[in-house]
Structure formats: structure tokens, C-alpha cells
Motif scaffolding. Structure first.
Motif, PDB file in Angstrom:
ATOM      1  N   THR A  77      -5.849  15.069  -0.056  1.00  0.00           N
ATOM      2  CA  THR A  77      -5.588  13.643  -0.893  1.00  0.00           C
ATOM      3  C   THR A  77      -4.474  13.087  -0.751  1.00  0.00           C
ATOM      4  N   MET A  78      -4.371  11.945  -0.131  1.00  0.00           N
ATOM      5  CA  MET A  78      -2.991  11.473  -0.042  1.00  0.00           C
ATOM      6  C   MET A  78      -2.886  10.167  -0.904  1.00  0.00           C
ATOM      7  N   HIS A  79      -1.568   9.765  -1.263  1.00  0.00           N
ATOM      8  CA  HIS A  79      -1.048   8.722  -2.016  1.00  0.00           C
ATOM      9  C   HIS A  79      -0.054   7.822  -1.288  1.00  0.00           C
ATOM     10  N   ARG A  80      -0.119   6.646  -1.564  1.00  0.00           N
ATOM     11  CA  ARG A  80       0.976   5.541  -1.085  1.00  0.00           C
ATOM     12  C   ARG A  80       1.136   4.726  -2.264  1.00  0.00           C
ATOM     13  N   GLU A  81       2.287   4.320  -2.199  1.00  0.00           N
ATOM     14  CA  GLU A  81       2.791   3.407  -3.085  1.00  0.00           C
ATOM     15  C   GLU A  81       3.368   2.337  -2.268  1.00  0.00           C
ATOM     16  N   HIS A  82       2.981   1.147  -2.507  1.00  0.00           N
ATOM     17  CA  HIS A  82       3.306  -0.236  -1.854  1.00  0.00           C
ATOM     18  C   HIS A  82       4.064  -1.276  -2.913  1.00  0.00           C
ATOM     19  N   ARG A  83       5.084  -1.947  -2.557  1.00  0.00           N
ATOM     20  CA  ARG A  83       5.605  -2.724  -3.359  1.00  0.00           C
ATOM     21  C   ARG A  83       5.376  -4.253  -2.471  1.00  0.00           C
ATOM     22  N   PHE A  84       4.504  -4.967  -2.647  1.00  0.00           N
ATOM     23  CA  PHE A  84       4.398  -6.089  -1.682  1.00  0.00           C
ATOM     24  C   PHE A  84       5.480  -7.260  -2.306  1.00  0.00           C
ATOM     25  N   GLY A  85       5.879  -7.265  -3.479  1.00  0.00           N
ATOM     26  CA  GLY A  85       6.590  -8.424  -4.217  1.00  0.00           C
ATOM     27  C   GLY A  85       5.857  -9.439  -4.735  1.00  0.00           C
ATOM     28  N   ALA A  86       6.542 -10.424  -5.161  1.00  0.00           N
ATOM     29  CA  ALA A  86       5.773 -11.513  -5.732  1.00  0.00           C
ATOM     30  C   ALA A  86       5.145 -12.613  -4.880  1.00  0.00           C
ATOM     31  N   LEU A  87       4.275 -12.139  -4.327  1.00  0.00           N
ATOM     32  CA  LEU A  87       3.712 -12.972  -3.019  1.00  0.00           C
ATOM     33  C   LEU A  87       2.789 -13.990  -3.665  1.00  0.00           C
ATOM     34  N   GLY A  88       2.388 -13.790  -4.947  1.00  0.00           N
ATOM     35  CA  GLY A  88       1.083 -14.617  -5.359  1.00  0.00           C
ATOM     36  C   GLY A  88      -0.013 -13.617  -5.536  1.00  0.00           C
ATOM     37  N   ARG A  89      -0.928 -13.865  -6.371  1.00  0.00           N
ATOM     38  CA  ARG A  89      -2.106 -13.104  -6.647  1.00  0.00           C
ATOM     39  C   ARG A  89      -3.071 -12.942  -5.482  1.00  0.00           C
ATOM     40  N   ASP A  90      -3.481 -14.008  -4.982  1.00  0.00           N
ATOM     41  CA  ASP A  90      -4.280 -13.822  -3.748  1.00  0.00           C
ATOM     42  C   ASP A  90      -3.792 -13.041  -2.510  1.00  0.00           C
ATOM     43  N   GLU A  91      -2.595 -13.180  -2.392  1.00  0.00           N
ATOM     44  CA  GLU A  91      -1.882 -12.679  -1.114  1.00  0.00           C
ATOM     45  C   GLU A  91      -1.882 -11.173  -1.535  1.00  0.00           C
ATOM     46  N   ILE A  92      -1.327 -10.865  -2.605  1.00  0.00           N
ATOM     47  CA  ILE A  92      -1.219  -9.109  -3.094  1.00  0.00           C
ATOM     48  C   ILE A  92      -2.517  -8.698  -2.838  1.00  0.00           C
ATOM     49  N   ARG A  93      -3.501  -9.282  -3.367  1.00  0.00           N
ATOM     50  CA  ARG A  93      -4.814  -8.758  -3.368  1.00  0.00           C
ATOM     51  C   ARG A  93      -5.280  -8.566  -1.800  1.00  0.00           C
ATOM     52  N   GLN A  94      -4.938  -9.674  -0.989  1.00  0.00           N
ATOM     53  CA  GLN A  94      -5.370  -9.612   0.716  1.00  0.00           C
ATOM     54  C   GLN A  94      -4.546  -8.338   1.260  1.00  0.00           C
ATOM     55  N   GLU A  95      -3.371  -8.282   0.990  1.00  0.00           N
ATOM     56  CA  GLU A  95      -2.416  -7.424   1.527  1.00  0.00           C
ATOM     57  C   GLU A  95      -2.683  -5.763   1.027  1.00  0.00           C
ATOM     58  N   THR A  96      -3.492  -5.838   0.041  1.00  0.00           N
ATOM     59  CA  THR A  96      -3.823  -4.623  -0.646  1.00  0.00           C
ATOM     60  C   THR A  96      -5.089  -4.056   0.276  1.00  0.00           C
ATOM     61  N   VAL A  97      -5.953  -5.036   0.398  1.00  0.00           N
ATOM     62  CA  VAL A  97      -7.322  -4.870   1.336  1.00  0.00           C
ATOM     63  C   VAL A  97      -6.786  -4.298   2.555  1.00  0.00           C
ATOM     64  N   ARG A  98      -5.940  -5.002   3.179  1.00  0.00           N
ATOM     65  CA  ARG A  98      -5.367  -4.643   4.713  1.00  0.00           C
ATOM     66  C   ARG A  98      -4.860  -3.297   4.509  1.00  0.00           C
ATOM     67  N   PHE A  99      -3.918  -2.845   3.568  1.00  0.00           N
ATOM     68  CA  PHE A  99      -3.301  -1.641   3.654  1.00  0.00           C
ATOM     69  C   PHE A  99      -4.169  -0.417   3.218  1.00  0.00           C
ATOM     70  N   ALA A 100      -5.349  -0.847   2.639  1.00  0.00           N
ATOM     71  CA  ALA A 100      -6.448   0.289   2.224  1.00  0.00           C
ATOM     72  C   ALA A 100      -7.203   0.731   3.345  1.00  0.00           C
TER      73      ALA A 100
END
Length: 164
Positions: free
Chosen positions: A131-154
């Protein structure tokens, strides 16, 4: 959902890797609301590698659908390493799949704090053996962009897990 080229390429690679490895995955998504599973299913043939996805946006869904212990949420908060890991392990156990990816975070624009700012996302991936964990702080990019970046990172985490 229309995906940008980068996300679509990552989704294709996830499908290809898991198909070759004969692995089935599941998602447990909070802040993305099912977008990871949606990206994976944008690729034809994804039914051979995706069991499905749990959208556990509410804490009660985390507890009742995938067995996240409520004391973990009480102690650490829903946006935490401990809850992300419990989400991944619970989703994998409940679905009896080979791999689970889980995300929980603060997409904003509100809901952030000094400790857990908007853009903070916890990722967990489990294969049962590791099991691995990662924490990422995308910053206040805006809701849609944070969600899109989260998908890419996952998706990148899933691809990288196939290289181990």
C-alpha cells in the motif's frame, strides 16, 4: 466526458498495463466524484480491467460502502493519509479486486484550512501486498483544475505501480 489528450493517454496506458498484467482495479473517490473511473472507461475495452468505482463523497459513504472506520475520520479527518489508505484497502477488500486507488482532498473553492488548504489531496493505492500513499498540494488552481490534476496524478500512480 471529454478528456484532454494527456488524461486520455494516461487512461489508455492504465488500460494497457492492467490488461497485459491481467489485473482488475477499483476506485474509491471522494473529491473527484467518479472522474477517475470515468477516465478509465473512456477507453474501449476497459470492462476487462475495471470492476467499478465507489463515489464516497460523504463520510457516511466512506464508512458504510467501503468500511472506513469512523474513528479514523474522527481522529484525522476525511482528508488524511489514514483515511485515504483505509479507503483504498476497504474498496479493494469489498470488491475483491487486484488493485484499488483512492483519493480524498479539498477541491475548493471553500472548505480549506491552514492545515488542509484548498488543493490538498491524499492518494492511496493498494495491491493487497503493498500500500502506498502520496500527498499532493496542487494549490488553489480552481475546483475543476484540482479535480483534473487529481485524476492525472491517480492514473500515473496506477501506471507506476505496474512498474514495481
Amino acid at each position: 466526458m471529454m478528456l484532454d489528450n494527456e488524461t486520455l493517454a494516461l487512461a489508455r496506458k492504465v488500460n494497457e498495463r492492467l490488461f497485459i498484467a491481467r489485473k482488475i482495479m477499483v476506485t474509491a473517490e471522494s473529491c473527484t466524484g467518479g472522474l477517475i473511473a470515468s477516465a478509465v472507461t473512456s477507453v474501449p475495452g476497459s470492462s476487462s480491467i475495471l470492476f467499478g468505482g465507489y463515489v464516497t463523497y460523504d463520510n457516511r459513504a466512506k464508512i458504510e460502502m467501503i468500511g472506513v472506520p469512523d474513528d479514523l475520520i474522527d481522529q484525522y479527518g476525511a482528508v488524511s493519509e489514514q483515511v485515504a489508505i483505509a479507503m483504498a484497502e476497504g474498496a479493494r477488500s469489498t470488491s475483491r479486486t487486484d488493485l484499488a486507488i483512492a483519493v480524498t482532498g479539498v477541491a475548493g473553492p471553500g472548505g480549506g484550512s491552514a492545515d488542509k488548504p484548498v488543493g490538498l489531496v491524499h492518494f492511496a493505492l493498494t495491491t493487497g501486498e503493498t500500500t502506498m500513499h502520496r500527498e499532493h498540494r496542487f494549490g488553489a488552481l480552481g475546483r475543476d483544475e484540482i479535480r483534473q490534476e487529481t485524476v492525472r496524478f491517480a492514473l500515473k500512480m496506477i501506471i507506476d505501480a505496474g512498474n514495481d
